[in-house]
Structure formats: structure tokens, C-alpha cells
Design a protein around this motif. Structure first.
Motif, PDB file in Angstrom:
ATOM      1  N   MET A   1      42.698  36.740  28.396  1.00 46.52           N
ATOM      2  CA  MET A   1      43.009  37.947  29.181  1.00 46.52           C
ATOM      3  C   MET A   1      42.305  39.164  28.583  1.00 46.52           C
ATOM      4  N   GLN A 206      44.959  44.218  40.605  1.00 45.67           N
ATOM      5  CA  GLN A 206      45.732  43.638  39.498  1.00 45.67           C
ATOM      6  C   GLN A 206      46.819  42.688  39.998  1.00 45.67           C
ATOM      7  N   THR A 209      44.256  37.426  42.380  1.00 45.71           N
ATOM      8  CA  THR A 209      43.267  36.750  41.532  1.00 45.71           C
ATOM      9  C   THR A 209      41.959  36.409  42.254  1.00 45.71           C
ATOM     10  N   ARG A 217      38.141  42.194  40.071  1.00 44.41           N
ATOM     11  CA  ARG A 217      39.074  41.335  39.321  1.00 44.41           C
ATOM     12  C   ARG A 217      38.381  40.587  38.185  1.00 44.41           C
ATOM     13  N   ASN A 221      40.115  40.872  34.631  1.00 40.65           N
ATOM     14  CA  ASN A 221      40.768  39.664  34.105  1.00 40.65           C
ATOM     15  C   ASN A 221      39.989  38.950  33.025  1.00 40.65           C
ATOM     16  N   ARG A 222      38.656  39.046  33.056  1.00 41.87           N
ATOM     17  CA  ARG A 222      37.937  38.195  32.114  1.00 41.87           C
ATOM     18  C   ARG A 222      36.687  38.851  31.517  1.00 41.87           C
TER      19      ARG A 222
END
Ligand SMILES: O=C(O)[C@H](O)[C@@H](O)[C@H](O)[C@H](O)COP(=O)(O)O
Length: 233
Positions: A1, A206, A209, A217, A221-222
Motif C-alpha cells: 500500500m 479512494q 479499485t 488509483r 494504491n501502488r
């Protein structure tokens, strides 16, 4: 995360000033450590005040390379050119000494311009010291547009560091964009957004996904680096 931090300011000019101070500090630290510094900035309407504030900061600008996170496939005399925006608002004052690497090249198509930009950008070295992302109301960032023709490739964390072309319904013209892997490990990774509407878009991003629907995103997220979110009403 990915670690996210939200920095909220009373208004746009205050945000511009604080972000400029932080970015100038990071560029100067990079110059101290490595003798040079790099920054990739976004276009669009949001960054103008920040560019002006940054251009007035004391940095050894001769040692700084500036490029764009993404560009519209239009020449610099087109009002939609991000290069023109950076030329007119960032590469001014003290920052006039910085070196600028454009993404646009006059070529028959955006793919050929992207190949040239990839070659030239390789000279900058990696990771970028600073990357400033924006976000559109549709949840795009850089030119990672919802349902873009090369979106999956652009968002591949294991894909090459490169500049690629992107076409999408939500983009007015073909685009050139650094790939996610080139941006996500910046030493300072900032998402600069302003207005209540963008805060709502951030919240929506947020809450889900699906990156094809809202490519921001991928960053939230990554991203490999923590994301510093700068927001003002
Ligand atoms: O060329 C561009 O359009 C961008 O670099 C783009 O990714 C931008 O950051 C967002 O679209 C936000 O744009 P605004 O600041 O105009 O809302």
C-alpha cells in the motif's frame, strides 16, 4: 500500500508558495548530493501559480532539468501546449537557467515523437527527484486516461521507463505521457489538486479499485514512493 499524506492550505496562493518552498528544497538537496536535479511537472490549469512561485526560488537552476509528466500532441505555438505553459510560467525569473526537455516533437504521429522523447529523457537519469502530478475530474493523471488505448501498458509497474502515446475519448488530442514506472518512484511524488470538486473525485478514487475507470488509483494504491497530496479549496 502506498503511503498518502494530505496537506491542506487556506487558498491556492498559499499552497503554491508552500509547494514551491518544498520543491526548491528538494531540488537543492539533490544538487548538493548529486550535482544535478530533475523535475517532471504537469500541465493543465492548476499549476500556473505554483510555477510562478517556483521560478522565483533560489535554486542553482543551471543544474536542474525540467520536463513534463505528459504533453498534448500539439506544437509549442498551440495554446494547449504544456511546453508553452512551462516556458511562460516556470522557465522564467531565476528558473530561466534550467534545462528543459520537451516531450513533443514535430513528427507524423505521436508514437514517433514518443520514441524521440524516450531517448532524450533517458539522459535525465532515474528516478526523478521531483514529480508533480495533477488530476482531472474523470480521475486521469498524467495522460493515463480512463479507457485510454495504451492504458494497461502505461500503468504496468514492471513496464519500461519510457514516454508513450495515449489516445482516449476524454483527451482532446493524442497525448504523450511518461509511463507509471517512470513516475511512481520519484524521490518526491506530489499530487497537486485544487477545489472541492477534485476532493470529491479523490474520495471516489479512494473508494474503489478499478484503474481503467479511474487511473489515478494506480498512483494512490501502488506508487512506489509515498504520495504527498497538496490541496486547497
Ligand atoms: O496536460 C494535461 O492536461 C495534464 O498534465 C493533466 O494530467 C492535468 O494534470 C489534469 O488534467 C488536471 O488538469 P487541470 O489542472 O487543468 O484541472
Amino acid at each position: 500500500m502506498t503511503e498518502l499524506s494530505l496537506h491542506e492550505f487556506a487558498d491556492g496562493p498559499t499552497l503554491a508558495d508552500k509547494l514551491a518552498a518544498q520543491v526548491a528544497h528538494r531540488l537543492s538537496s539533490a544538487i548538493e548530493a548529486n550535482g544535478k536535479a530533475s523535475i517532471a511537472v504537469s500541465g493543465g490549469s492548476t499549476p500556473k501559480k505554483f510555477f510562478q512561485a517556483l521560478s522565483a526560488r533560489d535554486v542553482d537552476w543551471q543544474k536542474v532539468t525540467v520536463t513534463l509528466v505528459d504533453e498534448r500532441f500539439v506544437p509549442v505555438d498551440n495554446p494547449r501546449s504544456n511546453h508553452a505553459l512551462v516556458r511562460d510560467h516556470l522557465l522564467q525569473n531565476k528558473a530561466a537557467d534550467a534545462q528543459f526537455i520537451p516531450l513533443f516533437h514535430q513528427c507524423p504521429n505521436a508514437d514517433e515523437a514518443a520514441s524521440i522523447a524516450t531517448r532524450e529523457a533517458a539522459e535525465i537519469g532515474n528516478p526523478f527527484d521531483v514529480v508533480i502530478l495533477g488530476m482531472g475530474g474523470d480521475g486521469h493523471t498524467a495522460s493515463f486516461f480512463p479507457h485510454g488505448d495504451h492504458l494497461a501498458k502505461a500503468l504496468d509497474a514492471n513496464g519500461p521507463r519510457c514516454v508513450m502515446s495515449m489516445e482516449a475519448e476524454g483527451a482532446d488530442e493524442p497525448r504523450l505521457t511518461f509511463s507509471f514506472s517512470s513516475l511512481s518512484d520519484a524521490r518526491l511524488l506530489v499530487l497537486h489538486i485544487e477545489g472541492e470538486a477534485k476532493k470529491d473525485v479523490l474520495k471516489k478514487a479512494q473508494d474503489g479499485t478499478d484503474e481503467t475507470e479511474m487511473p489515478i488509483r494506480a498512483v494512490l494504491n501502488r506508487a512506489a514512493s509515498p504520495v504527498e497530496i497538496y490541496w486547497a479549496p
